[in-house]
Write a protein that holds these residues in place. Sequence first.
Motif, PDB file in Angstrom:
ATOM      1  N   GLY A 151      11.210   3.437  -1.826  1.00  0.00           N
ATOM      2  CA  GLY A 151       9.833   3.398  -2.325  1.00  0.00           C
ATOM      3  C   GLY A 151       8.903   2.751  -1.309  1.00  0.00           C
ATOM      4  N   GLY A 152       8.471   1.513  -1.578  1.00  0.00           N
ATOM      5  CA  GLY A 152       7.600   0.806  -0.647  1.00  0.00           C
ATOM      6  C   GLY A 152       6.179   0.717  -1.146  1.00  0.00           C
ATOM      7  N   VAL A 155       3.594   4.279  -2.429  1.00  0.00           N
ATOM      8  CA  VAL A 155       4.098   5.219  -3.438  1.00  0.00           C
ATOM      9  C   VAL A 155       2.997   5.716  -4.365  1.00  0.00           C
ATOM     10  CG1 VAL A 155       5.676   5.463  -5.382  1.00  0.00           C
ATOM     11  CG2 VAL A 155       6.428   4.284  -3.312  1.00  0.00           C
ATOM     12  N   ARG A 157       0.097   6.640  -3.852  1.00  0.00           N
ATOM     13  CA  ARG A 157      -0.560   7.852  -3.365  1.00  0.00           C
ATOM     14  C   ARG A 157       0.432   8.937  -2.958  1.00  0.00           C
ATOM     15  NH1 ARG A 157      -1.457  12.157  -2.024  1.00  0.00           N
ATOM     16  NH2 ARG A 157      -2.613  12.935  -0.237  1.00  0.00           N
ATOM     17  N   ASN A 160       7.633   8.431  -3.833  1.00  0.00           N
ATOM     18  CA  ASN A 160       8.866   7.916  -3.238  1.00  0.00           C
ATOM     19  C   ASN A 160       9.365   8.894  -2.183  1.00  0.00           C
ATOM     20  OD1 ASN A 160       9.697   5.472  -4.841  1.00  0.00           O
ATOM     21  ND2 ASN A 160       9.426   6.937  -6.506  1.00  0.00           N
ATOM     22  N   GLU A 163       9.538  12.536  -3.128  1.00  0.00           N
ATOM     23  CA  GLU A 163       8.330  13.374  -3.051  1.00  0.00           C
ATOM     24  C   GLU A 163       7.965  13.707  -1.605  1.00  0.00           C
ATOM     25  OE1 GLU A 163       8.045  10.549  -5.338  1.00  0.00           O
ATOM     26  OE2 GLU A 163       8.629  11.953  -6.910  1.00  0.00           O
ATOM     27  N   HIS A 215       1.503  14.150   6.253  1.00  0.00           N
ATOM     28  CA  HIS A 215       0.155  14.123   5.692  1.00  0.00           C
ATOM     29  C   HIS A 215      -0.851  13.934   6.827  1.00  0.00           C
ATOM     30  CE1 HIS A 215       0.965  13.974   1.316  1.00  0.00           C
ATOM     31  NE2 HIS A 215       2.135  13.506   1.694  1.00  0.00           N
ATOM     32  N   ARG A 242      -8.382   3.791  -9.653  1.00  0.00           N
ATOM     33  CA  ARG A 242      -7.845   5.152  -9.579  1.00  0.00           C
ATOM     34  C   ARG A 242      -8.956   6.179  -9.783  1.00  0.00           C
ATOM     35  NH1 ARG A 242      -2.449   6.902 -10.306  1.00  0.00           N
ATOM     36  NH2 ARG A 242      -3.147   8.332 -11.927  1.00  0.00           N
ATOM     37  N   PHE A 245     -11.707   5.723  -6.682  1.00  0.00           N
ATOM     38  CA  PHE A 245     -11.295   6.101  -5.327  1.00  0.00           C
ATOM     39  C   PHE A 245     -10.497   7.397  -5.308  1.00  0.00           C
ATOM     40  CE2 PHE A 245     -11.186   1.275  -5.123  1.00  0.00           C
ATOM     41  CZ  PHE A 245     -12.457   1.177  -4.593  1.00  0.00           C
ATOM     42  N   GLY A 246     -10.095   7.900  -6.459  1.00  0.00           N
ATOM     43  CA  GLY A 246      -9.265   9.107  -6.486  1.00  0.00           C
ATOM     44  C   GLY A 246      -8.007   8.867  -5.681  1.00  0.00           C
ATOM     45  N   ALA A 247      -7.577   9.929  -5.010  1.00  0.00           N
ATOM     46  CA  ALA A 247      -6.327   9.829  -4.257  1.00  0.00           C
ATOM     47  C   ALA A 247      -6.474   9.011  -2.985  1.00  0.00           C
ATOM     48  CB  ALA A 247      -5.825  11.230  -3.916  1.00  0.00           C
ATOM     49  N   HIS A 384       4.288  -3.809  -6.969  1.00  0.00           N
ATOM     50  CA  HIS A 384       3.454  -2.630  -6.818  1.00  0.00           C
ATOM     51  C   HIS A 384       2.927  -2.225  -8.202  1.00  0.00           C
ATOM     52  CE1 HIS A 384       5.769  -2.760  -3.128  1.00  0.00           C
ATOM     53  NE2 HIS A 384       6.882  -2.501  -3.788  1.00  0.00           N
ATOM     54  N   ASP A 387       2.566   1.355  -9.345  1.00  0.00           N
ATOM     55  CA  ASP A 387       3.784   2.111  -9.681  1.00  0.00           C
ATOM     56  C   ASP A 387       4.526   1.493 -10.866  1.00  0.00           C
ATOM     57  OD1 ASP A 387       3.197   3.261  -7.148  1.00  0.00           O
ATOM     58  OD2 ASP A 387       4.416   1.722  -6.186  1.00  0.00           O
TER      59      ASP A 387
ATOM     60  N   ARG B 157      -2.730  19.658  -4.049  1.00  0.00           N
ATOM     61  CA  ARG B 157      -3.028  18.243  -4.264  1.00  0.00           C
ATOM     62  C   ARG B 157      -2.040  17.573  -5.232  1.00  0.00           C
ATOM     63  NH1 ARG B 157      -2.763  13.810  -5.361  1.00  0.00           N
ATOM     64  NH2 ARG B 157      -4.265  12.458  -6.409  1.00  0.00           N
ATOM     65  N   ARG B 185       7.186   5.499 -12.836  1.00  0.00           N
ATOM     66  CA  ARG B 185       6.953   6.070 -11.508  1.00  0.00           C
ATOM     67  C   ARG B 185       8.144   5.844 -10.591  1.00  0.00           C
ATOM     68  NH1 ARG B 185       2.693   6.940 -14.734  1.00  0.00           N
ATOM     69  NH2 ARG B 185       1.137   8.153 -13.628  1.00  0.00           N
ATOM     70  N   LYS B 186       8.941   4.863 -10.904  1.00  0.00           N
ATOM     71  CA  LYS B 186      10.095   4.543 -10.056  1.00  0.00           C
ATOM     72  C   LYS B 186      11.278   4.232 -10.955  1.00  0.00           C
ATOM     73  CE  LYS B 186       7.779   2.348  -6.077  1.00  0.00           C
ATOM     74  NZ  LYS B 186       7.535   1.031  -5.436  1.00  0.00           N
ATOM     75  N   ARG B 242      -7.549  19.651   5.445  1.00  0.00           N
ATOM     76  CA  ARG B 242      -6.656  18.596   4.978  1.00  0.00           C
ATOM     77  C   ARG B 242      -7.019  17.249   5.606  1.00  0.00           C
ATOM     78  NH1 ARG B 242      -1.416  19.103   2.726  1.00  0.00           N
ATOM     79  NH2 ARG B 242      -0.613  17.725   4.339  1.00  0.00           N
ATOM     80  N   ALA B 247      -6.911  13.845   0.419  1.00  0.00           N
ATOM     81  CA  ALA B 247      -6.335  14.329  -0.831  1.00  0.00           C
ATOM     82  C   ALA B 247      -7.390  14.902  -1.764  1.00  0.00           C
ATOM     83  CB  ALA B 247      -5.581  13.204  -1.519  1.00  0.00           C
ATOM     84  N   ALA B 292     -14.383  12.133  -5.822  1.00  0.00           N
ATOM     85  CA  ALA B 292     -14.352  10.963  -6.706  1.00  0.00           C
ATOM     86  C   ALA B 292     -15.731  10.326  -6.835  1.00  0.00           C
ATOM     87  CB  ALA B 292     -13.343   9.933  -6.176  1.00  0.00           C
TER      88      ALA B 292
END
Lengths: 484, 484
Positions: A151-152, A155, A157, A160, A163, A215, A242, A245-247, A384, A387, B157, B185-186, B242, B247, B292
């Motif tokens: 993870g870290g 995640v 955005r 893991n 994804e 990315h 969230r 700022f969206g993604a 986190h 998450d 997206r 999420r994890k 992109r 995103a 956003a």
Amino acid sequence: MSQDDFLQSLRALVGAAHVLGGEQAAPFLVDWRGHFRGAARAVVRPGSTAEVAAVVRCCAAAGVPIVPQGGNTGLCGGATPDTSGRAIVLLLTRLDRIREIDTDNDSMTVEAGCLLQTVQQAAQAAGRLFPLSLAAEGSCTVGGNLATNAGGTQVLRYGNMRELCLGLEVVDAEGEVWHGLRGLRKDNTGYDLRDLYIGSEGTLGIITAATLKLHPLPAARCTAMLAVPDLESALALLSRARTGFGAALTGFELMSADCLALVTATFRQQRLPFAGEGAQAPWFALLEMSDAESEQHGRERFETVLGTALEAGEALDAVIAESLAHGRALWHLRESITLAQAQAGRSLKHDVALPISRIPQFMRETGARLAEHFAGLRVMPFGHLGDGNLHYNLLSGPGFDAEALAARQDEIYACVHDAVHALGGSVSAEHGVGQLKVAEVARYKSAHELRLMARIKAALDPQGLLNPGKVLARPDQADSAAAS
Amino acid sequence: MSQDDFLQSLRALVGAAHVLGGEQAAPFLVDWRGHFRGAARAVVRPGSTAEVAAVVRCCAAAGVPIVPQGGNTGLCGGATPDTSGRAIVLLLTRLDRIREIDTDNDSMTVEAGCLLQTVQQAAQAAGRLFPLSLAAEGSCTVGGNLATNAGGTQVLRYGNMRELCLGLEVVDAEGEVWHGLRGLRKDNTGYDLRDLYIGSEGTLGIITAATLKLHPLPAARCTAMLAVPDLESALALLSRARTGFGAALTGFELMSADCLALVTATFRQQRLPFAGEGAQAPWFALLEMSDAESEQHGRERFETVLGTALEAGEALDAVIAESLAHGRALWHLRESITLAQAQAGRSLKHDVALPISRIPQFMRETGARLAEHFAGLRVMPFGHLGDGNLHYNLLSGPGFDAEALAARQDEIYACVHDAVHALGGSVSAEHGVGQLKVAEVARYKSAHELRLMARIKAALDPQGLLNPGKVLARPDQADSAAAS
């Protein structure tokens, strides 16, 4: 086959220099923290996927268990053999080639033994971002990241490791290679073998290479820290961030005031960026935004959205980093928590995940239960929040010393993990199961789910030679556990 | 058990009104396009997960195959029984409750029979976005979306259905319920059963409910259309978009000039938004950005980034939608392609995915091969370039009539799919396998991968009663196929 003949066969397959024993093998038989020690017939370092497959076929024929190992940075003993000395350790670190970078497809194909940092750097050199980021990135390997679904801090955005992976190359239990290195975003032609292997910690197959998603590099990364009056406000702030700022929101970390007080007391050059009311807050949030436009735009967005959070009372004070160096200093507070805790005494770590909505209840109830049954234990939670992943660490201290902690360790684990489980959470969010948490998994998963997992294990590794005793108990032990 | 006794048992479990036969059953024995027809002992409509489990246990005891069905909108016959009449059709549409919406956790738990549109609307009412979007959203169910790992126009997206699912509730082949409805999420505590069930088209278990991920609602959606001189420019434009939008880029669709000419010729009220050089372009791209901040900001971003694309010659002309209505009109061109093609003649559809970098080569080589061997066939490609997913449709016409198309269908499929396979692509990007593509999957997957899949099938459905003959050939047929 005698041990001598077996080793001779391995030497013929990978070269004598790559079949290690004695002193040479020792570093690979213990995890880096010294919590798990094992023994092995040999440590074998194949140099290619074909050699991995040949070694597996040799082991399958001889009935020898195989423990795959990458950078040996895991926290749960997943890469350490048991003490029987029956297994070999299969070291993947010589498989370290970057096979291909395809910027038009935003993908790269790398071998399992590549260091995570090497992958990050190669992506950056190609003008792309490989976003997985974690403390061990300078020494962990991509194969280990995949085996444990790492993870870290990004995640929220980017997800893991699961994804971030498009395809895999895997050597199966019979030593046959599955060529699943597909660089596709969409492929609905059968069962999802890829995701079955990811996170299975080498118990279903040995990952030898992967095609990873890249990315775009963000134009700017902006950081802000907020002083937060309570956990409900932290949740409201997360929701606001969230939406606002969206993604672009790439990180949302939460730290208790106690964690940061320990950091500033331990490392005198570090300090909390707040005075007055903000400095008295019980919680702090660290936000990271990756902006596609510019640093200027990122800071303006922070000002706008965090301004509304201050008005709404979700934050008591906020600091927006004025420069990269300023941002790094704020992150450094967060990253120093583990070190500060290590210096402060003995600790018990819990890597748990919860539905985000239940975190306030979990913190309240578990804190009260610990205070009742383990008075004096210091609760040092951070993690986190975006998450739902908390590192709910507990420290010894004057009121609850290191011996008490050691003596009552199992009781404390059970207290925390029972609470996590009751709220629909997970007792291993991102560190995996390894050998450390096999009993916990058996305790909290239903007998039905364990049976489904055991069937899959038997289907893909009928001899039970792949990393036995990790993730799932060995069949004989599972039976006795079920009977007890 | 006699057929009468069996039906009587089912009636006792779900109520006589929910065991359909004869005329009542007929609509569920054929797919909506009329391409696949089958027969069944009965169509059974359980009203709860417990009833699904009871029906499965009853079928398991009697050795009766089960074909799960949702909205019956699939394109590959995955929900249609075979003609033997041995199976029951298990209709999930009565499981249509939204069990929970948790905005703090950004998740919702819904039953398999919920319409996708109902889920989208419930999310929106709670101030959140459930982003899966596809043509059948008014009639397809979430269970079917999960069983086929549905895609659609927002995958770039938000990912496929797989990436939008946090947890599942599944009835296994023995009628036991797997309670995997985790809103986390994890969670790294064992094998990824969730992703194994997703996309397995009801052959490994019957999905009865799911916990889905929600996203923030964007402040604005902006649309732009570009005239593109060639495919290499389309790829460069995708890369630029992109990076430039990060995103926020939620859609990147590609359409050939022939596709849009057919739309404007078929539906006279629609027109291409370009004149001059732009109107002569061979390709058009449709971009969607979810901002956003605001509509104003989104349009300014479009102007900035698309301006650089025009300067670089990656686009000949660009139109940025001035209003929501204008944006909808641009999307309407894209969405009308399928209808226009349906009116223009007989067509062969290919739902393929490729590494994005190989799309120009695929188009060039496959176009040439088709022109050589099937002169007169009209090539009408469009699709989700951002996901490497092309709907590579071929139309009959004056030079290659409908009879020729029907007669040479298999040759044409093989020509296109061989090319896709040779370039590392997939012959089913987002529609699944069903019964339509079982032979294709057997043709293009390695014997090794088919064997791994068969082992998993045997492990989780040892009697082979769950949707037999879908995704994988039945064991007896697979043997004869392998022998031939």
